[in-house]
Design a protein around this motif. Sequence first.
Motif, PDB file in Angstrom:
ATOM      1  N   GLU A  29      -0.536  -2.587  -6.740  1.00  0.00           N
ATOM      2  CA  GLU A  29      -0.017  -3.946  -6.607  1.00  0.00           C
ATOM      3  C   GLU A  29       0.981  -4.048  -5.451  1.00  0.00           C
ATOM      4  O   GLU A  29       1.414  -5.150  -5.106  1.00  0.00           O
ATOM      5  CB  GLU A  29       0.625  -4.382  -7.924  1.00  0.00           C
ATOM      6  N   SER A  30       1.310  -2.924  -4.849  1.00  0.00           N
ATOM      7  CA  SER A  30       2.222  -2.910  -3.699  1.00  0.00           C
ATOM      8  C   SER A  30       1.549  -2.451  -2.417  1.00  0.00           C
ATOM      9  O   SER A  30       2.018  -2.773  -1.314  1.00  0.00           O
ATOM     10  CB  SER A  30       3.411  -1.990  -3.989  1.00  0.00           C
ATOM     11  N   GLY A  32      -2.100  -2.011  -0.196  1.00  0.00           N
ATOM     12  CA  GLY A  32      -3.519  -2.255  -0.025  1.00  0.00           C
ATOM     13  C   GLY A  32      -4.226  -0.937   0.267  1.00  0.00           C
ATOM     14  O   GLY A  32      -3.584   0.053   0.639  1.00  0.00           O
ATOM     15  N   SER A  51      -6.730  -6.043  -0.644  1.00  0.00           N
ATOM     16  CA  SER A  51      -5.305  -6.295  -0.543  1.00  0.00           C
ATOM     17  C   SER A  51      -4.585  -5.914  -1.828  1.00  0.00           C
ATOM     18  O   SER A  51      -5.199  -5.712  -2.864  1.00  0.00           O
ATOM     19  CB  SER A  51      -5.063  -7.769  -0.219  1.00  0.00           C
ATOM     20  N   SER A  52      -3.264  -5.869  -1.740  1.00  0.00           N
ATOM     21  CA  SER A  52      -2.470  -5.488  -2.894  1.00  0.00           C
ATOM     22  C   SER A  52      -2.223  -6.662  -3.832  1.00  0.00           C
ATOM     23  O   SER A  52      -2.385  -6.557  -5.041  1.00  0.00           O
ATOM     24  CB  SER A  52      -1.130  -4.909  -2.431  1.00  0.00           C
ATOM     25  N   ALA A  53      -1.854  -7.791  -3.277  1.00  0.00           N
ATOM     26  CA  ALA A  53      -1.354  -8.871  -4.120  1.00  0.00           C
ATOM     27  C   ALA A  53      -2.451  -9.689  -4.786  1.00  0.00           C
ATOM     28  O   ALA A  53      -2.403  -9.958  -5.977  1.00  0.00           O
ATOM     29  CB  ALA A  53      -0.453  -9.794  -3.302  1.00  0.00           C
ATOM     30  N   ASP A  54      -3.454 -10.075  -4.031  1.00  0.00           N
ATOM     31  CA  ASP A  54      -4.399 -11.045  -4.565  1.00  0.00           C
ATOM     32  C   ASP A  54      -5.852 -10.605  -4.463  1.00  0.00           C
ATOM     33  O   ASP A  54      -6.761 -11.408  -4.570  1.00  0.00           O
ATOM     34  CB  ASP A  54      -4.224 -12.391  -3.869  1.00  0.00           C
ATOM     35  N   ARG A  55      -6.054  -9.311  -4.237  1.00  0.00           N
ATOM     36  CA  ARG A  55      -7.392  -8.737  -4.266  1.00  0.00           C
ATOM     37  C   ARG A  55      -8.357  -9.325  -3.243  1.00  0.00           C
ATOM     38  O   ARG A  55      -9.561  -9.325  -3.444  1.00  0.00           O
ATOM     39  CB  ARG A  55      -7.983  -8.819  -5.669  1.00  0.00           C
ATOM     40  N   HIS A 101       0.221  -6.938   1.827  1.00  0.00           N
ATOM     41  CA  HIS A 101      -0.911  -7.512   1.113  1.00  0.00           C
ATOM     42  C   HIS A 101      -2.034  -7.978   2.017  1.00  0.00           C
ATOM     43  O   HIS A 101      -3.056  -8.454   1.544  1.00  0.00           O
ATOM     44  CB  HIS A 101      -0.434  -8.685   0.255  1.00  0.00           C
ATOM     45  N   CYS A 103      -5.263  -8.087   4.361  1.00  0.00           N
ATOM     46  CA  CYS A 103      -6.524  -7.352   4.456  1.00  0.00           C
ATOM     47  C   CYS A 103      -7.493  -8.217   5.241  1.00  0.00           C
ATOM     48  O   CYS A 103      -7.819  -9.327   4.840  1.00  0.00           O
ATOM     49  CB  CYS A 103      -7.065  -7.049   3.059  1.00  0.00           C
TER      50      CYS A 103
END
Length: 126
Positions: A29-30, A32, A51-55, A101, A103
């Motif tokens: 979650e932090s 990617g 990405s880390s935050a919102d996939r 986050h 990507c």
Amino acid sequence: VQLQASGGGLVQSGGSLRLSCAVSGFSLESYGVGWFRQASGKGREGISCISSADRISHYADSVKGRFTISRDIDMNTIYLQMNNLKPEDTAVYYCAAKLGHLCGSFTMQTIFYVSWGQGTQLTVSS
């Protein structure tokens, strides 16, 4: 921050395989994660990221429509499902972690990635 790629092997053209990237020392979650590959005698190619935050995910044109990246937060693992494999997919596959986050195509450069796994070999026979 550690990553370990696994799941490579020998597969026939048209076949499927799933690579795994087990991560430790950080949260998905932090960070990617990106998948890269390097064929013999060639440079390292970025093929997918998540990405880390919102996939948000991204794919290089060479694998778009055939490969799917996903993640399991609880298992701390990133997957790369590879379908309709071609001989030109033969390479050593690496997963790597990056802060932030974002990507996209612009993040598919090795300079953005702070930690790398050891690589797993995929060979696709014709």
